[in-house]
Motif scaffolding. Structure first.
Motif, PDB file in Angstrom:
ATOM      1  N   ARG A  31     -10.905  -0.415  -5.556  1.00 56.02           N
ATOM      2  CA  ARG A  31     -11.964   0.336  -4.860  1.00 56.02           C
ATOM      3  C   ARG A  31     -11.419   1.633  -4.295  1.00 56.02           C
ATOM      4  O   ARG A  31     -12.087   2.678  -4.355  1.00 56.02           O
ATOM      5  CB  ARG A  31     -12.535  -0.526  -3.735  1.00 56.02           C
ATOM      6  CG  ARG A  31     -13.599   0.142  -2.891  1.00 56.02           C
ATOM      7  CD  ARG A  31     -13.974  -0.736  -1.719  1.00 56.02           C
ATOM      8  NE  ARG A  31     -14.787  -0.028  -0.743  1.00 56.02           N
ATOM      9  CZ  ARG A  31     -14.959  -0.441   0.513  1.00 56.02           C
ATOM     10  NH1 ARG A  31     -14.360  -1.538   0.945  1.00 56.02           N
ATOM     11  NH2 ARG A  31     -15.721   0.272   1.343  1.00 56.02           N
ATOM     12  N   ALA A  32     -10.201   1.597  -3.783  1.00 57.37           N
ATOM     13  CA  ALA A  32      -9.584   2.803  -3.206  1.00 57.37           C
ATOM     14  C   ALA A  32      -9.316   3.860  -4.260  1.00 57.37           C
ATOM     15  O   ALA A  32      -9.228   5.058  -3.947  1.00 57.37           O
ATOM     16  CB  ALA A  32      -8.305   2.431  -2.476  1.00 57.37           C
ATOM     17  N   SER A  33      -9.168   3.439  -5.506  1.00 55.00           N
ATOM     18  CA  SER A  33      -8.834   4.386  -6.574  1.00 55.00           C
ATOM     19  C   SER A  33     -10.054   5.088  -7.129  1.00 55.00           C
ATOM     20  O   SER A  33      -9.930   6.017  -7.931  1.00 55.00           O
ATOM     21  CB  SER A  33      -8.111   3.641  -7.708  1.00 55.00           C
ATOM     22  OG  SER A  33      -8.985   2.720  -8.335  1.00 55.00           O
ATOM     23  N   MET A  34     -11.241   4.645  -6.742  1.00 62.44           N
ATOM     24  CA  MET A  34     -12.486   5.238  -7.285  1.00 62.44           C
ATOM     25  C   MET A  34     -12.701   6.662  -6.741  1.00 62.44           C
ATOM     26  O   MET A  34     -12.337   6.976  -5.638  1.00 62.44           O
ATOM     27  CB  MET A  34     -13.677   4.356  -6.925  1.00 62.44           C
ATOM     28  CG  MET A  34     -13.623   2.994  -7.567  1.00 62.44           C
ATOM     29  SD  MET A  34     -15.028   1.979  -7.074  1.00 62.44           S
ATOM     30  CE  MET A  34     -14.697   0.472  -7.986  1.00 62.44           C
TER      31      MET A  34
ATOM     32  N   ILE B  79     -10.973  11.053   4.582  1.00 58.03           N
ATOM     33  CA  ILE B  79      -9.859  10.814   3.667  1.00 58.03           C
ATOM     34  C   ILE B  79      -9.519  12.055   2.834  1.00 58.03           C
ATOM     35  O   ILE B  79      -8.351  12.293   2.508  1.00 58.03           O
ATOM     36  CB  ILE B  79     -10.160   9.608   2.746  1.00 58.03           C
ATOM     37  CG1 ILE B  79      -8.883   9.183   1.997  1.00 58.03           C
ATOM     38  CG2 ILE B  79     -11.304   9.918   1.786  1.00 58.03           C
ATOM     39  CD1 ILE B  79      -7.774   8.684   2.881  1.00 58.03           C
ATOM     40  N   ASP B  80     -10.509  12.881   2.510  1.00 58.02           N
ATOM     41  CA  ASP B  80     -10.243  14.076   1.699  1.00 58.02           C
ATOM     42  C   ASP B  80      -9.440  15.133   2.444  1.00 58.02           C
ATOM     43  O   ASP B  80      -8.984  16.110   1.834  1.00 58.02           O
ATOM     44  CB  ASP B  80     -11.560  14.690   1.209  1.00 58.02           C
ATOM     45  CG  ASP B  80     -12.233  13.838   0.142  1.00 58.02           C
ATOM     46  OD1 ASP B  80     -11.538  12.993  -0.456  1.00 58.02           O
ATOM     47  OD2 ASP B  80     -13.442  14.007  -0.075  1.00 58.02           O
ATOM     48  N   GLU B  81      -9.271  14.955   3.749  1.00 63.18           N
ATOM     49  CA  GLU B  81      -8.502  15.903   4.540  1.00 63.18           C
ATOM     50  C   GLU B  81      -7.011  15.548   4.566  1.00 63.18           C
ATOM     51  O   GLU B  81      -6.205  16.293   5.126  1.00 63.18           O
ATOM     52  CB  GLU B  81      -9.072  15.975   5.958  1.00 63.18           C
ATOM     53  CG  GLU B  81     -10.500  16.538   5.976  1.00 63.18           C
ATOM     54  CD  GLU B  81     -11.245  16.238   7.270  1.00 63.18           C
ATOM     55  OE1 GLU B  81     -10.571  15.875   8.261  1.00 63.18           O
ATOM     56  OE2 GLU B  81     -12.480  16.349   7.292  1.00 63.18           O
ATOM     57  N   PHE B  82      -6.657  14.401   3.969  1.00 62.80           N
ATOM     58  CA  PHE B  82      -5.266  13.995   3.880  1.00 62.80           C
ATOM     59  C   PHE B  82      -4.670  14.534   2.582  1.00 62.80           C
ATOM     60  O   PHE B  82      -5.388  14.953   1.678  1.00 62.80           O
ATOM     61  CB  PHE B  82      -5.152  12.464   3.949  1.00 62.80           C
ATOM     62  CG  PHE B  82      -5.433  11.905   5.318  1.00 62.80           C
ATOM     63  CD1 PHE B  82      -4.385  11.512   6.139  1.00 62.80           C
ATOM     64  CD2 PHE B  82      -6.731  11.784   5.797  1.00 62.80           C
ATOM     65  CE1 PHE B  82      -4.627  11.014   7.409  1.00 62.80           C
ATOM     66  CE2 PHE B  82      -6.983  11.285   7.065  1.00 62.80           C
ATOM     67  CZ  PHE B  82      -5.928  10.906   7.881  1.00 62.80           C
ATOM     68  N   ASP B  83      -3.335  14.519   2.494  1.00 60.48           N
ATOM     69  CA  ASP B  83      -2.668  15.019   1.291  1.00 60.48           C
ATOM     70  C   ASP B  83      -3.167  14.258   0.066  1.00 60.48           C
ATOM     71  O   ASP B  83      -3.359  13.034   0.111  1.00 60.48           O
ATOM     72  CB  ASP B  83      -1.150  14.834   1.413  1.00 60.48           C
ATOM     73  CG  ASP B  83      -0.542  15.716   2.493  1.00 60.48           C
ATOM     74  OD1 ASP B  83      -1.249  16.598   3.002  1.00 60.48           O
ATOM     75  OD2 ASP B  83       0.640  15.505   2.822  1.00 60.48           O
ATOM     76  N   LYS B  84      -3.324  14.969  -1.029  1.00 62.80           N
ATOM     77  CA  LYS B  84      -3.859  14.356  -2.249  1.00 62.80           C
ATOM     78  C   LYS B  84      -2.994  13.191  -2.712  1.00 62.80           C
ATOM     79  O   LYS B  84      -3.507  12.156  -3.161  1.00 62.80           O
ATOM     80  CB  LYS B  84      -3.970  15.412  -3.349  1.00 62.80           C
ATOM     81  CG  LYS B  84      -4.717  14.942  -4.584  1.00 62.80           C
ATOM     82  CD  LYS B  84      -4.936  16.072  -5.565  1.00 62.80           C
ATOM     83  CE  LYS B  84      -5.743  15.613  -6.773  1.00 62.80           C
ATOM     84  NZ  LYS B  84      -5.985  16.722  -7.728  1.00 62.80           N
ATOM     85  N   ASP B  85      -1.660  13.340  -2.598  1.00 62.23           N
ATOM     86  CA  ASP B  85      -0.772  12.275  -3.073  1.00 62.23           C
ATOM     87  C   ASP B  85      -0.703  11.088  -2.111  1.00 62.23           C
ATOM     88  O   ASP B  85      -0.054  10.076  -2.406  1.00 62.23           O
ATOM     89  CB  ASP B  85       0.639  12.815  -3.340  1.00 62.23           C
ATOM     90  CG  ASP B  85       1.316  13.366  -2.090  1.00 62.23           C
ATOM     91  OD1 ASP B  85       0.780  13.203  -0.971  1.00 62.23           O
ATOM     92  OD2 ASP B  85       2.399  13.976  -2.221  1.00 62.23           O
TER      93      ASP B  85
ATOM     94  N   ALA C 120       0.821  -1.215   0.000  1.00 57.62           N
ATOM     95  CA  ALA C 120       0.000   0.000   0.000  1.00 57.62           C
ATOM     96  C   ALA C 120       0.853   1.262   0.000  1.00 57.62           C
ATOM     97  O   ALA C 120       0.649   2.166  -0.822  1.00 57.62           O
ATOM     98  CB  ALA C 120      -0.936  -0.011   1.207  1.00 57.62           C
ATOM     99  N   PHE C 121       1.832   1.328   0.886  1.00 61.75           N
ATOM    100  CA  PHE C 121       2.558   2.590   1.069  1.00 61.75           C
ATOM    101  C   PHE C 121       3.699   2.796   0.083  1.00 61.75           C
ATOM    102  O   PHE C 121       4.225   3.907  -0.028  1.00 61.75           O
ATOM    103  CB  PHE C 121       3.062   2.694   2.508  1.00 61.75           C
ATOM    104  CG  PHE C 121       1.980   3.072   3.478  1.00 61.75           C
ATOM    105  CD1 PHE C 121       1.584   4.382   3.623  1.00 61.75           C
ATOM    106  CD2 PHE C 121       1.334   2.100   4.233  1.00 61.75           C
ATOM    107  CE1 PHE C 121       0.579   4.743   4.507  1.00 61.75           C
ATOM    108  CE2 PHE C 121       0.327   2.437   5.121  1.00 61.75           C
ATOM    109  CZ  PHE C 121      -0.059   3.770   5.253  1.00 61.75           C
TER     110      PHE C 121
ATOM    111  N   PRO D 220      -2.818   5.526  -1.324  1.00 63.95           N
ATOM    112  CA  PRO D 220      -2.094   4.512  -0.550  1.00 63.95           C
ATOM    113  C   PRO D 220      -2.678   4.285   0.843  1.00 63.95           C
ATOM    114  O   PRO D 220      -2.777   3.140   1.299  1.00 63.95           O
ATOM    115  CB  PRO D 220      -0.671   5.081  -0.463  1.00 63.95           C
ATOM    116  CG  PRO D 220      -0.557   5.991  -1.626  1.00 63.95           C
ATOM    117  CD  PRO D 220      -1.919   6.601  -1.778  1.00 63.95           C
ATOM    118  N   VAL D 221      -3.062   5.378   1.514  1.00 67.19           N
ATOM    119  CA  VAL D 221      -3.601   5.252   2.871  1.00 67.19           C
ATOM    120  C   VAL D 221      -4.952   4.538   2.851  1.00 67.19           C
ATOM    121  O   VAL D 221      -5.219   3.648   3.664  1.00 67.19           O
ATOM    122  CB  VAL D 221      -3.734   6.640   3.539  1.00 67.19           C
ATOM    123  CG1 VAL D 221      -4.429   6.524   4.880  1.00 67.19           C
ATOM    124  CG2 VAL D 221      -2.355   7.278   3.710  1.00 67.19           C
TER     125      VAL D 221
END
Length: 303
Positions: A300-303, A250-256, A46-47, A260-261
């Protein structure tokens, strides 16, 4: 004080061994990367998708936590465990004073602290969690189990926060801590049999065991009763609530860092469904997310 020779003796024959290795930052991070690749393929999977600078920072933090964990797992006697942990705590204290020893772990972490707005406190909290493991007491209830989980795993979430939420204007400490707690609860629910068989530990909270009419004799027999299933689901539901709470932020985390998170959260949450598919057999087999299922969760995470 730990030295490179100490690490070699403590982990002889394993990936931690250091023999005449060059002291470059590239080597230092490679040392940390080998540790995460060896011990947690899903976490690494993931990371490793983070930008290089952030991925390497995660590897260094994971290496610290792994070495802290090994202070307990690689030593059988309590006095040996405490001695190893005290040595690591002294290393951390020296690091906090800018006087770290000349070792790949600490050189890598110094680079991380130079690049990111890091907080030393969660590193100390991790060591507190390890001491709780040494002086293990069966948790009285879910609340006490979550306190333990906060130290051993919630601390990791807070260590990572300056890397994966470096641009956020909001305080996400509680969110990151809850993700760590959810992951630790998942570990416990996956490893019920292994923890009891290999470590003599019951992480299932006593109050909830009584509520669902499940006791140590049944656990020692690996009995998957309806009471066990209900108890397991009660704890899993709590973990899933914490996972859901995390994804809402999740939208409050860095876009990049979001993909992965989120992938790591989905993959870890997927372990719970793996246990369900096995008929709740967390006594006789190791439940894990298959490569096919992992790919689906990442998609799913990439959606």
């Amino acid at each position: 004080m730990m030295t490179e020779e100490y690490y070699s003796k403590q982990h002889e024959g394993r990936i931690y061994m250091l023999i005449n290795q060059p002291s470059t930052i590239t080597f230092d991070y490679a040392y940390c990367e080998k540790i995460i690749k060896h011990h947690s393929k899903s976490f690494y999977y993931a990371f490793s998708g983070l930008p290089k600078e952030k991925a390497r920072a995660v590897y260094a933090i994971y290496a610290f936590c792994r070495i802290a964990d090994d202070c307990v797992d690689e030593n059988k006697k309590i006095d040996e465990q405490l001695t190893a942990l005290d040595q690591l705590a002294n290393e951390l204290y020296l690091f906090s004073k800018g006087e770290e020893i000349n070792h790949p772990l600490w050189r890598a972490l110094r680079d991380v602290f130079n690049r990111f707005d890091m907080d030393i406190q969660p590193f100390y909290e991790q060591l507190t969690g390890q001491r709780m493991d040494i002086h293990f007491m069966m948790p009285a209830n879910l609340s006490s189990l979550e306190v333990y989980s906060k130290y051993v795993a919630g601390s990791v979430g807070k260590m990572l926060l300056p890397i994966i939420a470096s641009e956020s204007q909001k305080n996400l400490h509680h969110v990151a801590e809850n993700l760590g707690i959810a992951m630790q609860l998942t570990n416990i629910l996956r490893d019920v049999g292994e923890d009891y068989r290999d470590k003599g530990r019951i992480y299932l909270p006593l109050e909830e065991m009584k509520r669902y009419s499940y006791h140590e004799v049944l656990l020692s027999e690996g009995s998957i009763t309806q009471g066990f299933i209900n108890l397991w689901e009660y704890l899993a539901t709590r973990a899933e609530y914490l996972y859901d709470n995390f994804t809402q932020h999740i939208d409050e985390f860095d876009k990049d860092s979001r993909f992965p998170v989120l992938s790591s959260a989905y993959i870890y949450q997927g372990i719970l469904n793996s246990v369900r598919k096995s008929g709740y057999d967390c006594f006789n087999q190791k439940n894990y997310v298959s490569a096919v299922e992992m790919a689906k969760l990442v998609a799913r995470a990439s959606m």
